[in-house]
Design a protein around this motif. Structure first.
Motif, mmCIF file in Angstrom:
data_model
loop_
_atom_site.group_PDB
_atom_site.id
_atom_site.type_symbol
_atom_site.label_atom_id
_atom_site.label_comp_id
_atom_site.label_asym_id
_atom_site.label_seq_id
_atom_site.Cartn_x
_atom_site.Cartn_y
_atom_site.Cartn_z
ATOM 1 N N SER A 1 -40.306 17.927 -24.660
ATOM 2 C CA SER A 1 -39.124 18.884 -24.875
ATOM 3 C C SER A 1 -38.735 18.982 -23.551
ATOM 4 O O SER A 1 -39.285 18.835 -22.550
ATOM 5 N N MET B 1 -43.064 16.528 -32.474
ATOM 6 C CA MET B 1 -41.936 15.741 -32.181
ATOM 7 C C MET B 1 -42.647 14.588 -31.438
ATOM 8 O O MET B 1 -43.576 14.355 -30.774
ATOM 9 N N TYR C 1 -34.396 11.589 -38.884
ATOM 10 C CA TYR C 1 -34.942 12.255 -37.938
ATOM 11 C C TYR C 1 -34.442 13.752 -37.704
ATOM 12 O O TYR C 1 -33.324 14.096 -38.404
ATOM 13 N N ARG D 1 -34.359 17.111 -35.143
ATOM 14 C CA ARG D 1 -34.589 17.702 -33.702
ATOM 15 C C ARG D 1 -34.022 18.913 -33.424
ATOM 16 O O ARG D 1 -33.461 19.350 -34.400
ATOM 17 N N SER E 1 -35.786 19.791 -28.132
ATOM 18 C CA SER E 1 -37.041 19.044 -28.740
ATOM 19 C C SER E 1 -36.644 17.731 -28.896
ATOM 20 O O SER E 1 -35.446 17.196 -28.804
ATOM 21 N N ASN E 2 -37.541 16.817 -28.556
ATOM 22 C CA ASN E 2 -37.268 15.378 -29.290
ATOM 23 C C ASN E 2 -37.620 15.536 -30.713
ATOM 24 O O ASN E 2 -38.038 16.524 -31.045
ATOM 25 N N PRO E 3 -37.195 14.386 -31.472
ATOM 26 C CA PRO E 3 -37.338 14.482 -32.951
ATOM 27 C C PRO E 3 -38.668 14.233 -33.525
ATOM 28 O O PRO E 3 -39.729 13.667 -32.834
#
Length: 394
Positions: free
Chosen positions: A265, A291, A354, A356, A383-385
């Motif tokens: 993140s 994530m 996805y 995020r 964040s990332n997914p």
């Protein structure tokens, strides 16, 4: 190494898991071969900066490696990638950035890397060990297939730098493991980069989003030539933004692996809350994904949790925006110390999807870089997914 690479050959286990979740048991040729996700308990959060320039970049001023590393140590960072321009030394970063006696720290994990600087844009290389960067520089303007073959041979992580605007990444995104979605302290200039990231995710590319200050000039307290670059020095330095990784070990290998896997993140500065995104995919009340993780979807409801960890703004109220497949899914309010919110959705059993998160709110003070707060605006972190039905074979 990607999580998917560590758990190869599990198609039968994946099919069994789908059957237990209630999905149709009959296998289809187009079903993704998804390995199990990694443990949520086996890791440590680390914060760092993945795009920095020292005096070995000719467009950098007053920024020795000792200055960068000393600042990062005092500010409590865990890792750094000093990514000097390779074209300034004709590709020979090994005998400049890496061999500099100042390239050392007892407190920081220092990645081997450089900014791959070409006529078709820029990319950062990250590696847990020294590699032959000269060979990558020598084919910088070759066809993508040739570059990709060498990248695999070298075993490096290649990341697309500032993919929009000047010096945008002009190569195929099939070549890279991550994309710089947040470059420098000024969040507003990254909207196109995030749009490109969403486009790549929607195409089925499982690319990690990461940040980098792209700092070129010395610390806020140090003088420079005739006062030049004073604004950048007081607003954009180590950690603006900060990239967080959930690594299995506090090592170079741990950082690069977490970056590749997407357990990542980004926050506007190291004092802002860290954004964490989790999911309970089997309905047992326990979070079993985070994530970066990818799992088969059953079509049944999945419960998601967003945690904001840290931050020092009293009575802060944050806006948590959930993005599903590139579109706004929902918006939630989080307040208090280390707040969290939950939401629910049902990823399609036969669809790639996805989720995020982006977080806005008041900035925590970063007194070491005093002007950074006003240039970041209200963007606190992202964040990332969490992924469903992404096929790691492609």
């Amino acid at each position: 190494m990607k999580v998917s690479d560590r758990f190869g050959g599990v198609q039968l286990l994946a099919a069994a898991a789908l059957a237990l979740c209630g999905a149709p048991a009959a296998a289809r040729d187009d079903e993704p071969n998804i390995p199990p996700v990694a443990s949520l308990g086996d890791g440590v959060w680390m914060k760092g900066d993945l795009h920095l320039h020292s005096r070995h970049s000719k467009d950098s001023s007053n920024n020795s490696e000792a200055t960068i590393i000393g600042f990062a140590e005092q500010a409590g960072f865990d890792f750094l990638a000093i990514t000097d321009h390779d074209n300034h030394v004709e590709g020979d970063v090994a005998h400049h950035t890496w061999s500099d006696p100042e390239f050392r720290s007892d407190r920081l994990v220092l990645l081997y890397g450089a900014e791959w600087t070409t006529n078709r844009g820029h990319g950062n290389v990250f590696s847990a060990k020294p590699y032959d960067h000269q060979s990558l520089y020598d084919i910088r303007d070759a066809r993508d297939a040739k570059i990709l073959a060498l990248k695999k041979k070298l075993g490096i992580h290649l990341s697309a730098n500032h993919p929009s605007g000047k010096d945008h990444f002009g190569f195929s995104f099939d070549m890279v493991d991550s994309i710089e979605v947040w470059n420098s302290v000024i969040w507003s200039k990254n909207a196109e980069a995030v749009m490109i990231w969403d486009d790549m995710l929607r195409s089925g590319r499982k690319l990690t989003g990461r940040g980098g200050s792209d700092s070129h000039h010395g610390t806020p307290s140090s003088p420079d030539k005739a006062g030049k670059n004073s604004m950048e020095r007081t607003a954009n330095y180590v950690g603006t933004p900060t990239t967080w990784v959930f690594a299995r070990s506090r090592t170079r290998e741990g950082v690069v692996e977490a970056l590749t896997n997407g357990r990542v993140s980004i926050s506007a500065n190291p004092r802002d809350p860290r954004v964490e995104l989790y999911a309970d995919r089997d309905g047992d009340g326990k979070m079993d994904m985070m994530m970066g993780d990818n799992a088969p979807a059953s079509g049944k409801p999945v419960r998601f949790e967003v945690r904001l960890v840290g931050g020092d703004v009293a009575d802060a109220v944050y806006t948590v925006r959930v993005i599903r497949n590139g579109e706004k899914f929902g918006e939630y309010e989080a307040r208090g110390t280390n707040p969290s919110i939950t939401f629910e959705d049902s990823p399609g059993a036969r669809e790639r999807s996805y989720y995020r998160v982006e977080v806005e709110g008041p900035q925590s003070a970063y007194p070491e870089v005093p002007n950074s707060m006003r240039l970041s605006g209200r963007m606190v972190g992202l964040s990332n997914p969490v992924f469903f039905n992404f096929d790691p074979r492609f």
